[in-house]
Structures are given as structure tokens and as C-alpha cells.
Scaffold this active site. Structure first.
Site, PDB file in Angstrom:
ATOM      1  N   LYS A   1       0.849  -1.192   0.000  1.00 48.39           N
ATOM      2  CA  LYS A   1       0.000   0.000   0.000  1.00 48.39           C
ATOM      3  C   LYS A   1       0.882   1.240   0.000  1.00 48.39           C
ATOM      4  CE  LYS A   1      -1.745   2.880   2.804  1.00 48.39           C
ATOM      5  NZ  LYS A   1      -1.651   4.103   1.994  1.00 48.39           N
TER       6      LYS A   1
ATOM      7  N   GLY B   1       7.162   4.778   8.213  1.00 47.04           N
ATOM      8  CA  GLY B   1       6.312   5.949   8.401  1.00 47.04           C
ATOM      9  C   GLY B   1       6.568   6.580   9.756  1.00 47.04           C
ATOM     10  N   SER B   2       5.557   7.232  10.278  1.00 38.91           N
ATOM     11  CA  SER B   2       5.723   7.984  11.525  1.00 38.91           C
ATOM     12  C   SER B   2       5.644   7.072  12.754  1.00 38.91           C
ATOM     13  CB  SER B   2       4.616   9.040  11.612  1.00 38.91           C
ATOM     14  OG  SER B   2       3.354   8.395  11.580  1.00 38.91           O
TER      15      SER B   2
ATOM     16  N   GLU C   1       3.860   7.658  15.321  1.00 37.79           N
ATOM     17  CA  GLU C   1       2.448   7.616  15.712  1.00 37.79           C
ATOM     18  C   GLU C   1       1.714   6.463  15.002  1.00 37.79           C
ATOM     19  OE1 GLU C   1       0.657  11.159  14.326  1.00 37.79           O
ATOM     20  OE2 GLU C   1      -1.342  10.605  15.069  1.00 37.79           O
TER      21      GLU C   1
ATOM     22  N   GLY D   1       3.185   3.975  13.415  1.00 38.63           N
ATOM     23  CA  GLY D   1       3.894   2.735  13.756  1.00 38.63           C
ATOM     24  C   GLY D   1       3.285   2.067  14.985  1.00 38.63           C
TER      25      GLY D   1
ATOM     26  N   GLU E   1      10.220   1.047  10.408  1.00 37.62           N
ATOM     27  CA  GLU E   1      11.237   2.065  10.095  1.00 37.62           C
ATOM     28  C   GLU E   1      10.560   3.404  10.310  1.00 37.62           C
ATOM     29  OE1 GLU E   1      14.289   1.303   9.326  1.00 37.62           O
ATOM     30  OE2 GLU E   1      14.010  -0.830   8.960  1.00 37.62           O
TER      31      GLU E   1
ATOM     32  N   CYS F   1      13.785  10.753   6.587  1.00 38.02           N
ATOM     33  CA  CYS F   1      13.718  10.241   7.963  1.00 38.02           C
ATOM     34  C   CYS F   1      15.024  10.460   8.697  1.00 38.02           C
ATOM     35  CB  CYS F   1      13.350   8.770   7.945  1.00 38.02           C
ATOM     36  SG  CYS F   1      14.387   7.822   6.837  1.00 38.02           S
TER      37      CYS F   1
ATOM     38  N   GLU G   1      10.061  15.779  15.339  1.00 32.78           N
ATOM     39  CA  GLU G   1      10.391  15.649  13.918  1.00 32.78           C
ATOM     40  C   GLU G   1       9.506  16.607  13.109  1.00 32.78           C
ATOM     41  OE1 GLU G   1       9.198  12.046  11.789  1.00 32.78           O
ATOM     42  OE2 GLU G   1      11.184  12.002  10.878  1.00 32.78           O
TER      43      GLU G   1
HETATM   44  P1  NAP Z   1       2.620   8.146   8.041  1.00 37.14           P
HETATM   45  O1  NAP Z   1       1.609   9.188   8.155  1.00 37.14           O
HETATM   46  O2  NAP Z   1       2.982   7.351   9.239  1.00 37.14           O
HETATM   47  O3  NAP Z   1       2.156   7.194   6.858  1.00 37.14           O
HETATM   48  C1  NAP Z   1       2.918   6.096   6.427  1.00 37.14           C
HETATM   49  C2  NAP Z   1       2.011   5.092   5.756  1.00 37.14           C
HETATM   50  O4  NAP Z   1       1.102   4.561   6.711  1.00 37.14           O
HETATM   51  C3  NAP Z   1       1.142   5.681   4.648  1.00 37.14           C
HETATM   52  O5  NAP Z   1       1.027   4.744   3.612  1.00 37.14           O
HETATM   53  C4  NAP Z   1      -0.168   5.886   5.368  1.00 37.14           C
HETATM   54  O6  NAP Z   1      -1.271   5.912   4.497  1.00 37.14           O
HETATM   55  C5  NAP Z   1      -0.220   4.672   6.245  1.00 37.14           C
HETATM   56  N1  NAP Z   1      -1.141   4.765   7.374  1.00 37.14           N
HETATM   57  C6  NAP Z   1      -1.644   5.865   7.980  1.00 37.14           C
HETATM   58  N2  NAP Z   1      -2.472   5.523   8.985  1.00 37.14           N
HETATM   59  C7  NAP Z   1      -2.508   4.178   9.015  1.00 37.14           C
HETATM   60  C8  NAP Z   1      -3.179   3.221   9.828  1.00 37.14           C
HETATM   61  N3  NAP Z   1      -3.979   3.594  10.828  1.00 37.14           N
HETATM   62  N4  NAP Z   1      -2.981   1.911   9.585  1.00 37.14           N
HETATM   63  C9  NAP Z   1      -2.163   1.507   8.590  1.00 37.14           C
HETATM   64  N5  NAP Z   1      -1.513   2.360   7.786  1.00 37.14           N
HETATM   65  C10 NAP Z   1      -1.666   3.685   8.003  1.00 37.14           C
HETATM   66  O7  NAP Z   1       4.001   8.743   7.519  1.00 37.14           O
HETATM   67  P2  NAP Z   1       4.226   9.744   6.311  1.00 37.14           P
HETATM   68  O8  NAP Z   1       3.714  11.083   6.710  1.00 37.14           O
HETATM   69  O9  NAP Z   1       3.758   9.133   5.046  1.00 37.14           O
HETATM   70  O10 NAP Z   1       5.821   9.743   6.235  1.00 37.14           O
HETATM   71  C11 NAP Z   1       6.600  10.503   7.080  1.00 37.14           C
HETATM   72  C12 NAP Z   1       7.152   9.680   8.234  1.00 37.14           C
HETATM   73  O11 NAP Z   1       7.828   8.521   7.745  1.00 37.14           O
HETATM   74  C13 NAP Z   1       8.178  10.435   9.013  1.00 37.14           C
HETATM   75  O12 NAP Z   1       7.994  10.240  10.387  1.00 37.14           O
HETATM   76  C14 NAP Z   1       9.492   9.800   8.568  1.00 37.14           C
HETATM   77  O13 NAP Z   1      10.550   9.939   9.470  1.00 37.14           O
HETATM   78  C15 NAP Z   1       9.096   8.390   8.365  1.00 37.14           C
HETATM   79  N6  NAP Z   1      10.042   7.697   7.480  1.00 37.14           N
HETATM   80  C16 NAP Z   1      10.917   6.789   8.020  1.00 37.14           C
HETATM   81  C17 NAP Z   1      11.837   6.137   7.224  1.00 37.14           C
HETATM   82  C18 NAP Z   1      12.820   5.143   7.788  1.00 37.14           C
HETATM   83  O14 NAP Z   1      13.439   4.439   7.017  1.00 37.14           O
HETATM   84  N7  NAP Z   1      12.992   5.051   9.092  1.00 37.14           N
HETATM   85  C19 NAP Z   1      11.876   6.414   5.856  1.00 37.14           C
HETATM   86  C20 NAP Z   1      10.972   7.341   5.337  1.00 37.14           C
HETATM   87  C21 NAP Z   1      10.060   7.973   6.163  1.00 37.14           C
HETATM   88  P3  NAP Z   1      -1.784   7.286   3.829  1.00 37.14           P
HETATM   89  O15 NAP Z   1      -0.597   8.133   3.553  1.00 37.14           O
HETATM   90  O16 NAP Z   1      -2.397   6.806   2.605  1.00 37.14           O
HETATM   91  O17 NAP Z   1      -2.745   7.868   4.797  1.00 37.14           O
END
Ligand code: NAP
Ligand code: MG
Length: 499
Positions: free
Chosen positions: A193, A246-247, A249, A251, A268, A302, A402
Site C-alpha cells: 500500500k 512511516g511515523s 504515531e 507505527g 522504520e 527520515c 520531527e
Molecule cells: P505516516 O503518516 O505514518 O504514513 C505512512 C504510511 O502509513 C502511509 O502509507 C499511510 O497511508 C499509512 N497509514 C496511515 N495511517 C494508518 C493506519 N492507521 N494503519 C495503517 N496504515 C496507516 O508517515 P508519512 O507522513 O507518510 O511519512 C513521514 C514519516 O515517515 C516520518 O515520520 C518519517 O521519518 C518516516 N520515514 C521513516 C523512514 C525510515 O526508514 N525510518 C523512511 C521514510 C520515512 P496514507 O498516507 O495513505 O494515509
């Protein structure tokens, strides 16, 4: 504007057939609900493409396809060399279509096309090739047994099953490669997804997988929203593992959703990484490393070096140079090759970053440069000027949270003793940078930092062979490298009685 985004949009065949469909069991299908959503071009704020919106019903169908493709052995039981050939072919096709992929990525996410061409796309190809090489080297061990009698004891590394891969929008294709490379190499099947803001390159990747003759159902791509499609994947009883980026929160929500069948979970997550400049560093390299460390990909990285620690004696000089470089940075649409910094991915992300900039001002940090949304020709896009705050205190929110945007928080430090505790004082532990010519000091600091990756006299480098992941709330497990075999396989121990 040297190249208009409209010209590029109109030139891409990939955008001609809309709404873009879901990829399930090797077929392109509409969503069950028939609903579509719009992905926006962040450089213009205007619609870029219509995409069918997957939700729980579509996830259910995709999981069933992936389950069957796993259980009947069409992927895991192929000779390893054959699986390797297909993964290698995906890498080749990414490279062959690099320019188109870079354009799609740049339009959907906003990032400068030059960054796509030197980083996102070639690294994605390299990840598939690295994992093509791994397929034939995943093996168990023989274990000596002390029990009386004669025994042969060995381990097998077997795939976990159906992997749900949920990824963010900041490096859309590369994040897909991070998940698919190791998951597929280990013999799993996948439902991916992508993020709602950037679904396009994952769909183009599915076309590539099809062309590489990945068997049906081994990869399924279901664009949709996190609260619906993502949540359905995370809680699905036939999904054996979630690979999430992702975030923090979200996670934590993934962990909660996975308890029903105690899925394996790899996370991650975010970061607030320290980038540390000692006075004895090569200043030119350190300054450009600090600049790239935070402003690459508009700060939506990230591992961004968002907390800059500079030793007192060179603090003013470093800030002066960084400020000057920020002033000279050319903002523009990602598809224009002259652009050095593109827009943020969405209105929501821009608002979030601007809110943090106001918080920084209210907290009393010293704004050196930037701090505003860009105007003029760029006023309709989600552009934020590169922003630097100086004299940031450790208890300020802009130093702890962040921001995920082009905002650097700088602070002076006295010496090594004064530094480590402060550098380690966030909930995160993803990455860190150290700039010094003193080799012993560099290693001492690298040992003491709580971070999954430490870059010495460099920053933001990634190689498919390197383990990637975080300490503390930056995640669980290590992706990439041979370490990723740990998170995408189960270990089976087999006893044989030789008497
Ligand atoms: P996000 O809001 O956590 O979203 C990540 C993914 O999770 C998206 O596909 C999102 O879908 C999905 N999602 C949201 N709510 C969900 C739920 N309740 N259940 C299952 N999936 C859900 O993060 P983002 O804003 O896209 O990305 C930014 C974050 O990613 C930052 O915190 C960054 O540090 C982190 N990140 C970490 C790494 C690493 O390797 N450590 C790499 C890149 C990014 P939708 O977007 O479709 O709502
Ligand atoms: Mg978009």
C-alpha cells in the site's frame, strides 16, 4: 520556468489512462467501491492523476491472491536462481525506464528530478539487484549437539508468508524497493500500500514487475488511505508480517493492529538526527554536508540531520555559510532540471512545517533565514523557503520533534563530554553525522551515539548492503543488507537421529 510541469504531464503515456487501477493477481482492476481519489502535483497544487481508491474490500482480495501465491509455492518453491533472475530483471527495467520513473516521481512528490536521477531511481534498481544476488545465498546452518547419541541438527531459513508493506511518500519508489527487495528475495508474497499522496511510481513498478514475469499474486499494489486500506492490511488475519515505514504515531497503531494474529512487525520510523561539527573538521565539507543533510528532499528525509551541533569556536562561521547557501538556493518545480529545492509533498505537510516555524519563533529561537512560504511564480505550490534557526535550546519543541521539512535547528556545544548526552536526548535514534579530522574522536563519538547509522565526514548515504533501521522509537529491525534476511524469514531447526 525552464520546463513547465504541464509539458511533462502531457508527455507521459503513463498518465494518459486514468483512473489508474489497482494491481491484484497480475490484473489491473477497479476498486470494489468504484471510488477514486486524486493525487496532486505539489508544484502547482493542481490535480495530477485520478487513482482508484482501495479499501478493506480490495485489501481482502489482494491478500487472498498473495496468500494463494504463497501457499501453492509458485514463488517460494521456484529455484532460487530463477527468483534471482526475475528480481534482477526488475532492476534492469527500472534502469531502462529511469527517466520516465524520475518524471513520475518528481511530478507526484515534488522532488527535484536531478535527485531522482542520481538517487531514488538508481538506488531502487540497485536494491533489486542486490537482493537478486542474495536469493541464492539464503541458507541455514548446521548446529553441534551435546545431547548423548548421534545427531544431525540443521536450520532452514523459510519465508514468513504474506507481507503487508505500508510505505510513506518521501521516497515512494525507493521505499517500495526497500520492502520488495528483501521480502521477495526471501520467498514471501506482498501486498503493497503506497502513500495516498504518491501512489503513481508504485503502480508503474507493478507494470515493471509484470514485464519481468513475476508470477501472478506475488506482488499486489493497492493504493488507498491509511485509515482504511492500511488499517485493513495491518489487522488482516491472513497477513503474516507487516513491513512499515512511516511515523512513530502510525507505527504504534500498526503494532496494536497486528496483535490479532501476532504478526511479525518491522518498523522504520522517524528521526531527529544530530549532525555534529567539531572545530577541527574540514569546514567546507562539513558545511555542505550539514546543508545537504537537512535540505535534501526538502527536509522530508527520515534521517535528516535536523539538529545541528556546532563546536563553539566555529559556530558563527558555520551558520554564516549555511545561511548564505540557503539564501542562494533555487526553489522551483521538481521537473525543472535547474531546481535545487522543490515543494513539500502536500498542503498538509506545508502547513505542518509552517506551524513548526511559528513555534520556533515563539519559543525564542533565532531565525537566520527563510521561515516563509514562497510567493511569486511559486505561490500556488507548496514551497517553503529553506529555514535555519540558531541558538536553539534542547528543551524547545523544534529541537525535539520531527518536523520533516526544510527547517534546521542549530545549537553550539563546548566539547565531547558536553555533547553526547544532548545529542542522545530525543525519543529517536535513527542516524547521526560527525565531522572531524580526529579519527579517534570520530570513533568515540560514533560508539556513544544512539543511532542505527552514523556517518563520519559524510551524510545521508545509503547502500543496499548496509543495515538500515533505528534505535529507540525510530523502529524495530534492520532493513537492507543481509540483516534483512532476519526480518523476512522464519528459522526452522531440524533434528535428525543418526542412530
Ligand atoms: P505516516 O503518516 O505514518 O504514513 C505512512 C504510511 O502509513 C502511509 O502509507 C499511510 O497511508 C499509512 N497509514 C496511515 N495511517 C494508518 C493506519 N492507521 N494503519 C495503517 N496504515 C496507516 O508517515 P508519512 O507522513 O507518510 O511519512 C513521514 C514519516 O515517515 C516520518 O515520520 C518519517 O521519518 C518516516 N520515514 C521513516 C523512514 C525510515 O526508514 N525510518 C523512511 C521514510 C520515512 P496514507 O498516507 O495513505 O494515509
Ligand atoms: Mg502527489
Amino acid at each position: 520556468m525552464a520546463i513547465s510541469t504541464k509539458e511533462v504531464e502531457e508527455s507521459l503515456d503513463f498518465l494518459k489512462h486514468q483512473p489508474k487501477k489497482l494491481f491484484i493477481n497480475n490484473k489491473w482492476v477497479e476498486s470494489q467501491s468504484g471510488k477514486v481519489f486524486t493525487t496532486i502535483n505539489p508544484a502547482t497544487g493542481k490535480p495530477l492523476a485520478q487513482v482508484y481508491e482501495g479499501d478493506a474490500a480490495d485489501i481482502g482480495i489482494a491478500v487472498k491472491a498473495a496468500r494463494t501465491a504463497f501457499d501453492d509455492g509458485r514463488w517460494k518453491d521456484l529455484p532460487p536462481a530463477e527468483r534471482a533472475r526475475i528480481l534482477w530483471k526488475i532492476g534492469d527495467l527500472i534502469e531502462e525506464n529511469a527517466y520516465e520513473l524520475a518524471q513520475i516521481e518528481s511530478l507526484d512528490n515534488g522532488k527535484p528530478i536531478n535527485e531522482c536521477l542520481v538517487a531514488d531511481i538508481p538506488l531502487s534498481a540497485a536494491i533489486f539487484r542486490y537482493f537478486a544476488g542474495i536469493v541464492t545465498k539464503i541458507h541455514g546452518e548446521t548446529i553441534p549437539v551435546s545431547f548423548p547419541g548421534r545427531w544431525f541438527n540443521y536450520t532452514l531459513r523459510q519465508p514468513i508468508g504474506v507481507v503487508g508493506a505500508i510505505i510513506p511518500w518521501n521516497f515512494p519508489l525507493m521505499m517500495a524497493a526497500f520492502k520488495l527487495g528483501p521480502a521477495l528475495a526471501c520467498g514471501n508474497t506482498v501486498v503493497l500500500k503506497p502513500a495516498e499522496q504518491t501512489p503513481l511510481s508504485a503502480l508503474r513498478l507493478a507494470e515493471i514487475a509484470q514485464e519481468a514475469e513475476l508470477p501472478a499474486g506475488v506482488l499486489n499494489v493497492v493504493p488507498g488511505f491509511g485509515e482504511t486500506a492500511g488499517a485493513a492490511l495491518a489487522s488482516h488475519p491472513f497477513v503474516d508480517k507487516i513491513g512499515f515505514t512511516g511515523s512513530v504515531e502510525v507505527g504504534k497503531k500498526i503494532v496494536q493492529a497486528s496483535t490479532g494474529n501476532l504478526k511479525r512487525v518491522a518498523l522504520e520510523l522517524g528521526g531527529k538526527s544530530p549532525n555534529i561539527i567539531f572545530a577541527d573538521a574540514d569546514m567546507q565539507r562539513a558545511v555542505s554536508g550539514a546543508f545537504m543533510g537537512i535540505f535534501l528532499n526538502q527536509g522530508q528525509v527520515c534521517s535528516a540531520g535536523s539538529r545541528l551541533f556546532v563546536q563553539e569556536s566555529c559556530y558563527d562561521l558555520v551558520l554564516e555559510h549555511l545561511t548564505e547557501e540557503a539564501r542562494n538556493t533555487r526553489l522551483g518545480p521538481g521537473v525543472d532540471p535547474l531546481t535545487q529545492m522543490g515543494p513539500l509533498v502536500s498542503q498538509e505537510q506545508m502547513d505542518r512545517v509552517l506551524t513548526y516555524i511559528s513555534i520556533g519563533r515563539e519559543e525564542g529561537a533565532k531565525l537566520m533565514v527563510g521561515g516563509r512560504r514562497a510567493g511569486g511564480d511559486l505561490k500556488d505550490g507548496y514551497f517553503v523557503e529553506p529555514t535555519i534557526f540558531a541558538d536553539v535550546r534542547h528543551d524547545m519543541r523544534i529541537f525535539q520533534e520531527e518536523i520533516f521539512g526544510p527547517v534546521l535547528a542549530a545549537t553550539p556545544f563546548k566539547d565531547e563530554d558536553d555533547l553526547i548526552e544532548k545529542a542522545n536526548s530525543t525519543i529517536y535514534g535513527l542516524a547521526a553525522g560527525v565531522w572531524t579530522k580526529d579519527i579517534a574522536k570520530a570513533h568515540r563519538v560514533a560508539h556513544a551515539l544512539k543511532a542505527g547509522t552514523v556517518w563520519i565526514n559524510c551524510y545521508n548515504l545509503i547502500d543496499p548492503a548496509q543495515p538500515w533501521g533505528g534505535f529507540k522509537q525510530s523502529g524495530w529491525g534492520r532493513e537492507l543488507g543481509t540483516y534483512s534476511i532476519e526480518i523476512y524469514t522464519e528459522v526452522k531447526d531440524v533434528w535428525v537421529n543418526l542412530d
